[in-house]
Design a protein around this motif. Structure first.
Motif, short mmCIF file in Angstrom:
data_model
loop_
_atom_site.label_atom_id
_atom_site.label_comp_id
_atom_site.label_asym_id
_atom_site.label_seq_id
_atom_site.Cartn_x
_atom_site.Cartn_y
_atom_site.Cartn_z
N PRO A 240 0.82 -1.22 0.00
CA PRO A 240 0.00 0.00 0.00
C PRO A 240 0.85 1.26 0.00
N ASN A 241 0.32 2.33 -0.62
CA ASN A 241 0.88 3.65 -0.40
C ASN A 241 0.34 4.17 0.92
N VAL A 242 0.91 5.25 1.42
CA VAL A 242 0.50 5.78 2.74
C VAL A 242 -0.99 6.03 2.75
N GLY A 243 -1.67 5.47 3.76
CA GLY A 243 -3.10 5.74 3.95
C GLY A 243 -4.02 4.79 3.19
N GLU A 244 -3.47 3.94 2.30
CA GLU A 244 -4.33 3.04 1.52
C GLU A 244 -4.80 1.88 2.37
N LYS A 245 -6.10 1.61 2.34
CA LYS A 245 -6.67 0.48 3.09
C LYS A 245 -7.16 -0.59 2.12
N LEU A 246 -7.92 -0.18 1.09
CA LEU A 246 -8.47 -1.16 0.15
C LEU A 246 -7.39 -1.64 -0.81
N ILE A 247 -7.49 -2.90 -1.18
CA ILE A 247 -6.48 -3.48 -2.09
C ILE A 247 -6.63 -2.84 -3.48
N ALA A 248 -5.51 -2.51 -4.10
CA ALA A 248 -5.51 -2.00 -5.48
C ALA A 248 -4.95 -3.10 -6.36
N LYS A 249 -5.56 -3.32 -7.53
CA LYS A 249 -5.17 -4.47 -8.35
C LYS A 249 -4.23 -4.09 -9.50
N ASP A 250 -3.78 -2.83 -9.52
CA ASP A 250 -2.97 -2.37 -10.65
C ASP A 250 -1.49 -2.19 -10.29
N ARG A 251 -1.03 -2.80 -9.16
CA ARG A 251 0.36 -2.63 -8.74
C ARG A 251 1.16 -3.87 -9.13
N ARG A 252 2.47 -3.78 -8.90
CA ARG A 252 3.36 -4.92 -9.20
C ARG A 252 3.91 -5.56 -7.92
N ILE A 253 4.19 -4.71 -6.92
CA ILE A 253 4.76 -5.18 -5.65
C ILE A 253 3.72 -4.97 -4.55
N TYR A 254 3.40 -6.02 -3.80
CA TYR A 254 2.46 -5.93 -2.68
C TYR A 254 3.17 -6.38 -1.42
N VAL A 255 3.12 -5.55 -0.37
CA VAL A 255 3.72 -5.92 0.92
C VAL A 255 2.59 -5.89 1.96
N ALA A 256 2.38 -7.00 2.63
CA ALA A 256 1.25 -7.08 3.56
C ALA A 256 1.58 -7.95 4.75
N THR A 257 0.89 -7.69 5.87
CA THR A 257 1.00 -8.58 7.02
C THR A 257 0.05 -9.76 6.79
N TYR A 258 0.30 -10.85 7.49
CA TYR A 258 -0.56 -12.04 7.35
C TYR A 258 -2.02 -11.72 7.67
N PRO A 259 -2.31 -11.01 8.80
CA PRO A 259 -3.73 -10.74 9.12
C PRO A 259 -4.41 -9.90 8.03
N THR A 260 -3.68 -8.91 7.48
CA THR A 260 -4.27 -8.07 6.42
C THR A 260 -4.66 -8.92 5.23
N MET A 261 -3.75 -9.79 4.79
CA MET A 261 -4.02 -10.60 3.60
C MET A 261 -5.12 -11.63 3.89
N LEU A 262 -5.17 -12.15 5.12
CA LEU A 262 -6.24 -13.10 5.48
C LEU A 262 -7.60 -12.40 5.39
N ASN A 263 -7.68 -11.17 5.88
CA ASN A 263 -8.95 -10.42 5.81
C ASN A 263 -9.34 -10.14 4.37
N ILE A 264 -8.34 -9.88 3.50
CA ILE A 264 -8.64 -9.59 2.09
C ILE A 264 -9.19 -10.82 1.39
N ILE A 265 -8.58 -11.99 1.62
CA ILE A 265 -9.05 -13.17 0.88
C ILE A 265 -10.36 -13.70 1.44
N ARG A 266 -10.65 -13.39 2.71
CA ARG A 266 -11.94 -13.82 3.27
C ARG A 266 -13.05 -12.81 3.01
#
Length: 932
Positions: A240-266
């Motif tokens: 994410p860029n600073v302040g971004e909460k919702l996932i953006a699908k147009d990037r190349r590099i994604y850095v996330a914590t496990y809980p964040t990614m778990l919430n996104i896929i669920r």
């Protein structure tokens, strides 16, 4: 009732395709019963039946250009999906023959399990959903445009150390061999993140990956990784860029914590396709993370790279299995010992001083308390005879200010100081609890008031003042003060402050992995380009071990074996199954029926969006048949235990305090069924105690006052039955979150004078002898600086004047007589330079001339060679590493050496089997220059 193929398609497969954005009713996206023309049998001119020469694929998924992208072969849900494997493959090749163009991707499914086969690239693999059209078009683009990885250039400005290049090559070569899972074991401080960034860069440039996910376990590490990607790959869009909460699908590099990614896929609103990423890096890959967030790795089936600093011999067997490595054999490993022993070293060595106090060793009792302190205790109205604590109870049941004060004073005396020799250099104190940390801070302030409360600060994760620009962590990293960061867990892992020169273990540690992560806080060397005035030099750091941790891990190399803990929802379902079985076996059909109804309600609440639940669709489908529940045989109960009970690890959003209370009631009722009176009485006491701790001052609790008071009487439990237990669970369970447990034994606070029992240096670490060499250098340098004040020859050298041979001999004789017995031979050994002469060493010590040691010269030459040859493969890099060490050790190399041991270990023909003739000539020129 089992589904027909038509029902399976309409009720399951069509829905799964729709979830990935495919509309089966839109012929521009999906064609059902796709007609494939095939050759007629030999000797047959015309079709003998309407279908001869035709095959019909259940589904063909089309690209935006309306050309087939993928074939989906369907089987009914009661059949094994693999039955359609060869059929789907044949359809793919026949479509390519009929229409030309690219080979479609291959899928086969029974609605419960789906398999993806990238024909000609990878074997089939089970996936949790279909790719979107964008995913398939990305796969096709990658397959069409990817370049061989064995020759791909590695950007050595990102990761240029020889072992980093070897690690990257090992993974790139593995990908070329169709492997998809990799594990790198690299010591803390050796640049795991940079290695991964260089690897991601190579994969993107070679066209093997477009979208990359870097998974971490804490927000601080996410920020660290984002900063590193921004520095080394500034042009790649990041999330994410600073302040971004919702996932953006147009990037190349994604850095996330496990809980964040778990919430996104669920999540329903911002779901990601299971095929969204091409390459996933899992930072700190060990069992505890997999247990909690394994669902993320099960969901995304991409090329996956695990990273860990845990030594290979300690890594859990399940971690190796997760990354498809043999036990003890990661894809690549680079140890702390290798990093310290490298010339020049990549990591800093350490010394350990063991400090133990009398109270730690002998406990606090009348026998160990001084007479003066005994008198003080009597005046305070305390019974000395009643004070009796083991040393291990310090900071738990008993707090003694004197012990903590002694540790602080010893630290101030023994610590590595700054250049002025007065204040300690940057230090982390590892404390047992937040209260312990605050007490240490108070002692620093009380003993050293002249620093006005700035010398030592507590840094704990729940203090908002720690974070951000100007926060306590920022001050500790970038300011002169504070010098001491007092921490509880927060600074144990992942925080990089290169200037740390002291670590104080003021608590026992039982996890070997955690212990080495803590030691890793001090192993980084300084960045010479960014000097900080409070730490200008660091060639060793000091560990003060106040709790015998090093001895503990010598005796218990793997630390304390922690039994795997079953999550509470899993334990609750297990108890319910035990109770159903016991009720059935003992003729209590009514109790069994009641518990079965509760179990079915629990199963209905499983999170359907979880990948674990989706993958268990076949097992859960059995439970939807009503006759499954009519008679729960032992065989069916075993099925529920083996297949359904483990699924409850996915339950995360529950009132766990209410669940714990329900578990205790369930255990009590099971003990009654088992006629285990002793167990039942013990459990009942615990339940009554919990109920007694409900505060009637809270209005919600007050409403149940009558039940709360009744449930604390013997009469109530004498006639309690299943209805009673259900009422308690329903009415009091939700109130358990208000409970105010009475603390057990209160801590005793004492202020007794403690004394030093033992203080000793412990030789530990890969370079036992390095300390004596560095100490000898210190003595030589101190003597020469001292003699320069009045020795005319030294003054001439310092002034840049030439000295005569006689003056040089006179100086040599003087230094030979002085302690510590200085000779040219010893100087050559200590400064690792076999060519320099006596006066050159003196000029080097006085700062007039910079001497590079022979190992430094060799290392620099090999680094330049590797950076100039960016397509070297793993075996070639391994050969060069061996050659470098050979030259450092032997100081020369001849042609015939390169076709004998140790080089024949890498290839039976030595250098001839690894390099081309032109490359061999280049290497020989390099070795000749070094040996000249």
């Amino acid at each position: 009732m089992s589904k027909t193929e038509a029902q399976t398609r309409s009720e399951l497969i069509d829905q799964h395709l729709a979830q990935s954005g495919w509309n089966v009713k839109d012929p521009t996206q999906v064609i059902e019963e796709f007609d494939i023309l095939t050759a007629l049998p030999p000797g047959v001119a015309e079709p003998r039946t309407p279908y001869e020469g035709h095959q019909f694929s259940d589904y063909v998924l089309l690209g935006k250009d309306r050309k087939p992208l993928a074939v989906v072969e369907a089987k009914k849900s009661s059949q094994d999906a693999a039955i359609g494997r060869e059929q789907a493959k044949q359809y793919c090749y026949n479509i390519q023959t009929q229409l030309g163009g690219e080979l479609p991707f291959c899928f086969y499914t029974n609605g419960l399990e789906t398999h993806f086969w990238d024909l000609g690239s990878y074997p089939p693999r089970k996936v949790v959903g279909f790719p979107t059209r964008d995913d398939l078009e990305r796969f096709a683009y990658i397959r069409r445009n990817r370049k061989p990885l064995t020759q791909e250039f590695i950007n050595t400005s990102i990761a240029g150390r020889d072992y980093q290049i070897r690690a990257i090559r090992a993974v790139l070569e593995g990908i070329e061999q169709q492997k998809r899972d990799f594990l790198l074991v690299m010591a803390t401080g050796t640049g795991k993140t940079r290695t991964c960034i260089a690897m991601a860069d190579a994969l993107m440039r070679a066209g093997h990956a477009e979208k990359i996910l870097f998974l971490v376990d804490r927000i601080a590490l996410r920020e660290q990784a984002l900063t590193a990607f921004k520095e080394h790959l500034p042009n790649e869009p990041r999330w994410p860029n600073v302040g971004e909460k919702l996932i953006a699908k147009d990037r190349r590099i994604y850095v996330a914590t496990y809980p964040t990614m778990l919430n996104i896929i669920r999540g329903e609103s911002q779901g990601l396709s299971p095929h969204f990423f091409d390459f996933i890096v899992v930072d700190e890959s060990h069992r505890s993370i997999y247990n909690t967030y394994g669902e993320v790795l099960d969901y995304f089936k991409a090329i996956t790279l695990g990273l860990t600093a845990t030594p290979t011999d300690i890594i859990d067997h399940n971690t190796f299995r997760l990354f498809h490595c043999e036990d003890g054999l990661p894809t690549f490993a680079y140890t702390y010992e290798e990093a310290v022993n490298n010339v020049p070293p990549y990591l800093c060595n350490f010394q350990v001083m063991k400090i133990q106090t009398k109270f730690q060793m002998e406990g606090i009792s009348k026998r160990t308390i001084s007479l003066d302190d005994q008198k003080k205790l009597i005046l305070q109205g305390k019974e000395v005879e009643e004070i009796n604590f083991e040393g291990s109870q310090l900071e738990k049941q008993v707090i003694n200010k004197g012990t903590n004060a002694l540790i602080v004073r010893e630290f101030m005396e023994e610590s590595i100081k700054d250049a002025n020799g007065v204040l300690p250099g940057k230090t982390i104190f590892f404390c047992a609890t937040k209260a312990h940390a605050r007490r240490m801070e108070e002692i620093f302030d009380k003993l050293y008031p002249q620093h006005k409360g700035e010398l030592a600060k507590v840094l704990v994760s729940d203090d908002p003042r720690v974070y951000g620009k100007g926060g306590l962590l920022d001050q500790f990293t970038n300011n002169d003060m504070p010098r001491v960061a007092i921490s509880v867990d927060m600074l144990d892992t992942g925080i990089d402050v290169r200037e740390i020169v002291n670590l104080v273990f003021a608590k026992p540690v039982y996890s070997y992995t955690k212990f080495w992560q803590m030691v890793g806080r001090g192993t980084r060397l300084l960045e010479t380009s960014k000097p900080k005035p409070w730490c200008t030099d660091k060639d060793v750091f000091l560990i003060l071990d106040c709790w015998d941790n090093f001895d503990y891990f010598k005796l218990n190399p793997k630390g304390k074996e922690l039994k795997p803990q079953l999550p509470l929802p899993v334990r609750l379902v297990g108890l319910r199954l035990d109770k159903i079985e016991k009720a059935n076996d003992s003729g209590h059909a009514d109790i069994a029926a009641r518990e079965i109804a509760k179990l079915r309600l629990q199963i209905a609440t499983l999170p359907k969006e979880s990948v674990v639940i989706k993958e268990a669709a076949a097992a859960l489908a059995r439970l939807e048949e009503e006759d499954f529940w009519i008679s729960l045989t032992h065989q069916k109960l075993e099925f529920l235990r083996a297949e359904i009970k483990p699924l409850f690890r996915t339950v995360s959003e529950s009132d766990f305090k209410a669940m714990r209370f329900e578990r205790d009631l369930l255990e009590y009722s099971l003990a009654l069924l088992n006629e285990d009176k002793e167990q039942a009485d013990t459990l009942k006491e615990g339940i009554v105690e919990q109920i007694s701790e409900l505060p009637l001052s809270v209005s919600f609790v007050k409403q149940e006052e009558a039940l709360i008071r009744a449930a604390q009487t013997t009469h109530y439990w004498a006639k309690a039955d299943e209805d009673t237990f259900d009422e308690l669970a329903a009415k009091l369970g939700p109130l358990m979150k208000f409970r105010e447990p009475t603390t057990g034994q209160d801590q005793m606070h004492l202020d007794l004078a403690d004394e030093l029992h033992k203080k000793e240096w412990v030789e530990f670490g890969p370079q036992h002898e390095a300390v004596s060499v560095s100490r000898y250098r210190e003595m030589v340098e101190a003597l020469i600086v001292e003699l320069t004040e009045h020795n005319t020859v030294l003054q001439k050298i310092k002034g840049g004047e030439k000295v005569t041979p006689d003056e040089a001999n006179e100086l040599a004789e003087l230094l030979h007589e002085e302690h510590p017995h200085i000779t040219e031979a010893l100087l050559r050994q200590v400064y690792k330079n076999r060519k320099a002469h006596f006066i050159q060493f003196i000029r080097h010590i006085l700062g007039i001339e910079v001497l590079q040691s022979f190992p430094d010269t060799v290392s620099a030459a090999f680094d330049r060679f590797i950076r100039a040859h960016t397509t070297l493969n793993g075996r070639q890099l391994e050969f060069l590493g061996l050659l470098k060490n050979f030259i450092v050790e032997r100081e020369k190399v001849e042609k015939r050496d390169l076709i004998n041991t140790p080089f024949t270990v890498i290839h039976p023909q030595g250098i001839r089997g690894v390099f081309s003739p032109a490359e061999i000539n280049e290497i020989l020129q390099l070795t000749e220059r070094l040996a000249a």
